[in-house]
Design a protein around this motif. Sequence first.
Motif, short mmCIF file in Angstrom:
data_model
loop_
_atom_site.label_atom_id
_atom_site.label_comp_id
_atom_site.label_asym_id
_atom_site.label_seq_id
_atom_site.Cartn_x
_atom_site.Cartn_y
_atom_site.Cartn_z
N MET A 1 0.85 -1.20 0.00
CA MET A 1 0.00 0.00 0.00
C MET A 1 0.88 1.24 0.00
O MET A 1 1.66 1.46 0.92
N ALA A 2 0.74 2.07 -1.05
CA ALA A 2 1.51 3.31 -1.14
C ALA A 2 0.72 4.48 -0.58
O ALA A 2 -0.52 4.48 -0.61
N ARG A 3 1.41 5.47 -0.06
CA ARG A 3 0.78 6.70 0.40
C ARG A 3 0.77 7.69 -0.76
O ARG A 3 1.83 8.02 -1.30
N ILE A 4 -0.42 8.13 -1.13
CA ILE A 4 -0.55 9.04 -2.28
C ILE A 4 -1.21 10.32 -1.82
O ILE A 4 -2.28 10.31 -1.22
N ALA A 5 -0.55 11.45 -2.09
CA ALA A 5 -1.08 12.77 -1.76
C ALA A 5 -1.57 13.43 -3.04
O ALA A 5 -0.84 13.49 -4.04
N VAL A 6 -2.80 13.91 -3.01
CA VAL A 6 -3.42 14.54 -4.18
C VAL A 6 -3.63 16.01 -3.87
O VAL A 6 -4.21 16.37 -2.83
N ILE A 7 -3.18 16.88 -4.77
CA ILE A 7 -3.33 18.32 -4.60
C ILE A 7 -4.61 18.76 -5.30
O ILE A 7 -4.72 18.69 -6.52
N GLY A 8 -5.58 19.22 -4.53
CA GLY A 8 -6.82 19.72 -5.09
C GLY A 8 -7.90 18.66 -5.16
O GLY A 8 -7.63 17.47 -5.29
N ALA A 9 -9.16 19.12 -5.07
CA ALA A 9 -10.32 18.22 -5.10
C ALA A 9 -11.20 18.52 -6.30
O ALA A 9 -12.43 18.50 -6.21
N GLY A 10 -10.56 18.81 -7.45
CA GLY A 10 -11.31 18.96 -8.69
C GLY A 10 -11.79 17.62 -9.19
O GLY A 10 -11.48 16.56 -8.63
N MET A 11 -12.55 17.63 -10.27
CA MET A 11 -13.15 16.39 -10.78
C MET A 11 -12.10 15.38 -11.23
O MET A 11 -12.21 14.18 -10.96
N GLY A 12 -11.04 15.84 -11.92
CA GLY A 12 -9.99 14.93 -12.35
C GLY A 12 -9.23 14.35 -11.18
O GLY A 12 -8.93 13.15 -11.14
N ALA A 13 -8.92 15.19 -10.19
CA ALA A 13 -8.20 14.73 -9.00
C ALA A 13 -9.02 13.70 -8.24
O ALA A 13 -8.49 12.67 -7.78
N MET A 14 -10.32 13.96 -8.07
CA MET A 14 -11.16 13.01 -7.34
C MET A 14 -11.33 11.70 -8.11
O MET A 14 -11.38 10.62 -7.51
N ALA A 15 -11.42 11.79 -9.44
CA ALA A 15 -11.53 10.57 -10.25
C ALA A 15 -10.28 9.71 -10.07
O ALA A 15 -10.37 8.49 -9.95
N ALA A 16 -9.11 10.35 -10.04
CA ALA A 16 -7.88 9.61 -9.81
C ALA A 16 -7.85 9.03 -8.40
O ALA A 16 -7.47 7.87 -8.19
N ALA A 17 -8.27 9.83 -7.40
CA ALA A 17 -8.23 9.39 -6.01
C ALA A 17 -9.10 8.16 -5.79
O ALA A 17 -8.68 7.20 -5.11
N ALA A 18 -10.30 8.15 -6.34
CA ALA A 18 -11.19 7.00 -6.16
C ALA A 18 -10.60 5.74 -6.76
O ALA A 18 -10.62 4.66 -6.15
N ARG A 19 -10.05 5.85 -7.95
CA ARG A 19 -9.47 4.68 -8.61
C ARG A 19 -8.23 4.18 -7.86
O ARG A 19 -8.02 2.96 -7.73
N LEU A 20 -7.42 5.09 -7.36
CA LEU A 20 -6.21 4.69 -6.64
C LEU A 20 -6.56 4.04 -5.30
O LEU A 20 -5.90 3.08 -4.87
N ALA A 21 -7.61 4.53 -4.65
CA ALA A 21 -8.02 3.93 -3.38
C ALA A 21 -8.52 2.51 -3.60
O ALA A 21 -8.21 1.60 -2.81
N VAL A 22 -9.27 2.29 -4.66
CA VAL A 22 -9.76 0.94 -4.97
C VAL A 22 -8.59 0.00 -5.28
O VAL A 22 -8.66 -1.20 -5.01
N ALA A 23 -7.52 0.55 -5.82
CA ALA A 23 -6.34 -0.27 -6.14
C ALA A 23 -5.53 -0.61 -4.88
O ALA A 23 -4.50 -1.29 -4.98
N GLY A 24 -5.98 -0.16 -3.72
CA GLY A 24 -5.33 -0.54 -2.47
C GLY A 24 -4.39 0.48 -1.87
O GLY A 24 -3.71 0.19 -0.89
N HIS A 25 -4.36 1.71 -2.44
CA HIS A 25 -3.46 2.73 -1.92
C HIS A 25 -4.16 3.58 -0.86
O HIS A 25 -5.39 3.70 -0.84
N ARG A 26 -3.36 4.19 -0.01
CA ARG A 26 -3.86 5.12 0.99
C ARG A 26 -3.79 6.51 0.38
O ARG A 26 -2.70 7.03 0.11
N VAL A 27 -4.95 7.11 0.15
CA VAL A 27 -5.02 8.36 -0.62
C VAL A 27 -5.55 9.47 0.27
O VAL A 27 -6.56 9.31 0.97
N ALA A 28 -4.88 10.61 0.22
CA ALA A 28 -5.33 11.81 0.94
C ALA A 28 -5.33 12.99 -0.02
O ALA A 28 -4.37 13.18 -0.78
N VAL A 29 -6.40 13.77 0.03
CA VAL A 29 -6.58 14.92 -0.85
C VAL A 29 -6.45 16.20 -0.03
O VAL A 29 -7.05 16.33 1.04
#
Length: 500
Positions: free
Chosen positions: A1-29
């Motif tokens: 499980m990787a720690r992934i930091a996402v800058i911003g909560a726009g539509m593209g960022a949230m789409a990436a965050a949801a997919r990365l979380a399902v792939a098993g990563h720990r995601v914070a926006v």
Amino acid sequence: MARIAVIGAGMGAMAAAARLAVAGHRVAVYERTETYGGAVRRLERDGFGFDTGPGLLTLPAVYRDLFIKTGKEPLESVVELVQVDPSSRHIFTDGTEVSLPNASRAGVVAALDEALGAGAGGRWGDFLIRAREAWDRTRRPLLEEPLWPNWQVLQREPYPAVPHKRLLRTRRACTLYEIGAWELRDPRLAALLYGHALAHGVDPGSAPASAAVLPYMEHAFGTWYVRGGMRELARAVYERCVQRKVEFHFGAEVTSVLEKDGRAAGLELSDGAVVEADTVVGTGPWRLRGLVPGRELYGTKEVLPGAEDLHPGRVVLCLALRRAREPDAVHRTVVYSPDPQGELGLFSHGEMPNLTVRIDRPDDPALRPDADHESVVLTATVPCGLGYDWATPGVVEALADRMVSAAERAMPGLRERILWREVRTPVHTERETGATGGAVPPPSLAGGEGTLHPSNSTAVPGLFTAGGWSHPGGGLPHAGMSGSLVAGLIVEGPEFRGSQ
């Protein structure tokens, strides 16, 4: 499980965050404002509601795919999608009007023939066939695959222009403007074509002929409204992220991307807090440069980001109206500028021209206090940033008055129905999205110069970009595709070849 930091909560960022979380990563926006959705906002006042960002959705399949890939509940289980029919009503400079059916080429041809004269519909229909060929040639490399180092192949013009004899020479249209002049051969059909480009912030005068895919997308895949307002789509994506254990931190402004051993290793926030991460998903490339000073984000063979404020923005006028919406009112009406040539000057940041105005009148009880009132949104593409000051006293209200006058061509007596109005300019867009000057990102286009956005991967290992200012550009469908591409690059690595 990787720690992934996402800058911003726009539509593209949230789409990436949801997919990365399902792939098993720990995601914070980390979002600097107090809410999600980027430009997909809603204004609420006195029981009225207004979409201040996109008013309609094309290519809903992008978000259907996001919900299928991130959970058991499909998109339609969390929002109600309504196919708008007619797709749009158009009022041209000479007073001619036409309403176009949704996702029906034959219906559009018949409507144009009846309204504009025999042959007009046929020319538009033939144009759509050529536009479909451009779409088929570019759909996968432009929208569904990462922008590879050999991106130069996308500079080839995919639109199969019709040979045109001019001054003893045979030429083919290279720009959208030339398609209108040489192939459509009717100022009203040309206005219809250019109106699609203007709505996306694309200059019809210089856009490559491949911009023909913009009206094609609408005609082929239809236009859709989300019941309750388009903000409901942003809410649904946000809630899907939360369900998948994505952490959101609002009011958290990122001031720098941290590096360790030459690789992105976290974020520093404005309050001095440090966030450690194995991978960082960034914001627009132009702003991301300021977060990694001294680092070259893109090699010389890559697409380089242009200044955001060289692109146009939008003025949105929210109208709270007395009296009920007429039963036969059309959801979207486009009122074209009385000076089509002058309108192209907005891309050179000159004086404010007469503008094309888009009117959205959703038949949605959720957006009005009762059945005796109506909420209406007027939108116009305008210059922003360099060469235009939206803080100049009187400028905003004067433009709003002109937009109301234009809209009265479609809604006689509109001015007398107004209870109150609120104007939103590129200043609001800059405040909400961070885009320099309040510009709105156009979609990427094949062919021509400067029509692509930078790739989702950067020269800094572990640093990626999602959203409208990255490949494949602006617009709700493109933002969703951006998130999918970023997630694929992070999960699968450099061997990722796009969605299947």
